[in-house]
Enzyme design. Structure first.
Site, short mmCIF file in Angstrom:
data_model
loop_
_atom_site.label_atom_id
_atom_site.label_comp_id
_atom_site.label_asym_id
_atom_site.label_seq_id
_atom_site.Cartn_x
_atom_site.Cartn_y
_atom_site.Cartn_z
N LEU A 1 18.78 21.14 45.71
CA LEU A 1 19.19 21.01 44.44
C LEU A 1 20.69 20.79 43.62
CD1 LEU A 1 15.87 21.55 42.15
CD2 LEU A 1 16.84 19.97 43.52
N ALA A 2 21.52 21.97 44.39
CA ALA A 2 22.26 22.94 44.28
C ALA A 2 23.39 21.47 43.96
CB ALA A 2 23.11 23.59 45.47
N ALA A 3 24.69 21.11 43.70
CA ALA A 3 24.85 19.60 42.85
C ALA A 3 26.14 20.16 42.19
CB ALA A 3 24.45 19.13 43.79
N TYR B 1 30.68 11.65 41.44
CA TYR B 1 29.40 11.66 41.47
C TYR B 1 28.11 11.29 42.19
CZ TYR B 1 24.47 13.60 39.68
OH TYR B 1 23.69 14.01 39.88
N ASP C 1 27.05 30.19 48.98
CA ASP C 1 27.72 29.11 48.81
C ASP C 1 26.94 27.92 49.45
OD1 ASP C 1 29.34 27.02 48.29
OD2 ASP C 1 29.93 28.53 47.17
N LYS D 1 26.53 11.78 46.24
CA LYS D 1 25.66 11.76 45.96
C LYS D 1 24.79 10.36 47.10
CE LYS D 1 23.44 15.27 43.53
NZ LYS D 1 22.95 15.77 44.03
N THR E 1 27.50 28.29 37.89
CA THR E 1 26.46 27.36 37.22
C THR E 1 25.36 27.15 36.93
OG1 THR E 1 26.02 25.19 37.96
CG2 THR E 1 28.33 25.09 37.40
N VAL F 1 21.93 15.95 24.71
CA VAL F 1 21.81 17.57 23.51
C VAL F 1 23.20 18.96 23.56
CG1 VAL F 1 19.65 18.51 23.28
CG2 VAL F 1 19.52 16.34 23.74
#
Length: 318
Positions: A76-78, A145, A56, A149, A35, A185
């Site tokens: 921060l990867a998620a 999600y 990965d 987390k 992503t 947005v």
């Protein structure tokens, strides 16, 4: 710091990489580009203190190898796809929970003692207390999600207790700003490019949300790293305001000079797990001296301007 950043080519990750390099810290960026975008690392790639490792977070052996020599991990990867989480339940488990376990194991193998984790305000579900503080009673989880987390937070706390690590856990509201690649947005702007006379809105438009600019987010993380010294430090990150979805629509359409007809899907939420009121109490991080520089309206407009100048991102996401 010699930093290891997972999700380095993502929205928040790439902005963080740039900030760390500006401050003189060597950085290893780790991303599989599922992503993330290589152009987001264009500036970093010219820096002598930056090394990009394509990999990965589910590859424990590979990540352990390239993490060697670093002393702090910014994880921060998620998978941040809240809306469509029920269509692929295993993705949140693998990319959020198991990935966090792998990061912690790679840290343990390399004697890396500090982790900074991007969690989410979604872990509070539909909280009874608003604004919601970090010590609010936990309600029923409403999204895969958020649940994944929260499991990541639990693993970090247990590793800090069991293996002598230190952790900084940040529960974000939605983040806005340059390199933003998904969210309301993004979706509204893409629609207005396709059909400026009509805007489809999930729910009734009266959902109340809080947002934070990415640079304010990074400022807060840095402040907490400098000032918070507990074994595990948990902070909400958000502004002291919120807006309705309709407010954001008004700011966007006014800025673009369009007047679309609004077609609402109805109901007080856009999808299963869409919290109709998100507003976090950020007084804990404010007590350390941090405060946001951007209002929500300013963040929305800057995000919109960035998207208008970088429409290749919209094309790539379709």
């Amino acid at each position: 710091m010699h930093a290891f950043v997972t999700g380095a080519a993502g929205f928040i990750g790439s902005n963080l990489v740039d900030r760390l390099l500006e401050q003189g810290h060597p950085v290893v960026g780790y991303d599989n580009f599922s992503t993330g975008f290589r152009p987001f690392l264009q500036s970093a790639s010219t820096h002598a203190n930056f090394r990009l490792c394509e990999g990965d977070v589910l590859d424990l052996e590979g990540m352990t190898r390239v993490m060697r020599g670093t002393d702090i991990v910014f994880h921060l990867a998620a998978n941040a796809d809240v809306r469509f989480g029920l269509q692929h339940p295993r993705k949140d488990l693998e990319q959020n929970t198991i990935a966090t376990f792998n990061v912690l194991e790679a840290m343990r193998a390399n004697a890396v003692g500090r982790i900074v984790f991007s969690s989410t305000g979604s872990i509070y579900g539909e909280a009874d207390i608003v604004p919601t503080p970090e010590n609010a009673p936990f309600p029923v989880q409403t999204s895969l999600y958020g649940a994944s987390k929260l499991a990541g937070e639990g693993l970090i706390e247990a590793y800090c207790e069991g293996f002598g690590m230190r952790g900084w856990i940040f529960r974000f509201v939605s983040i806005l700003g340059p390199r933003y690649t998904h969210g309301h947005v993004f979706d509204f702007y893409a629609q207005l490019l396709d059909h400026p006379s009509r805007l489809d809105v999930l729910g009734n438009g009266r959902q109340r949300k809080s947002y934070l600019h990415v640079q304010d987010c990074i400022d807060a993380m840095g402040c907490a790293l400098r000032m918070a010294e507990n074994k595990v430090n948990v902070f909400n990150l958000g502004t002291d305001e919120y807006c309705e979805v309709n407010d954001s629509i008004g700011w966007m359409t006014g800025h673009l000079g369009v007047k679309p007809a609004l077609a609402y899907s109805g109901g007080d939420r856009g999808w299963v797990g869409d919290n109709p009121f998100i507003f976090l109490d950020a007084s804990r991080i404010r007590a350390l001296g941090w405060k946001p520089k951007y209002s929500i309206r300013e963040s929305v407009i800057e995000t919109l301007d960035w998207l208008s100048k970088n429409q290749w991102v919209l094309v790539s996401r379709r």
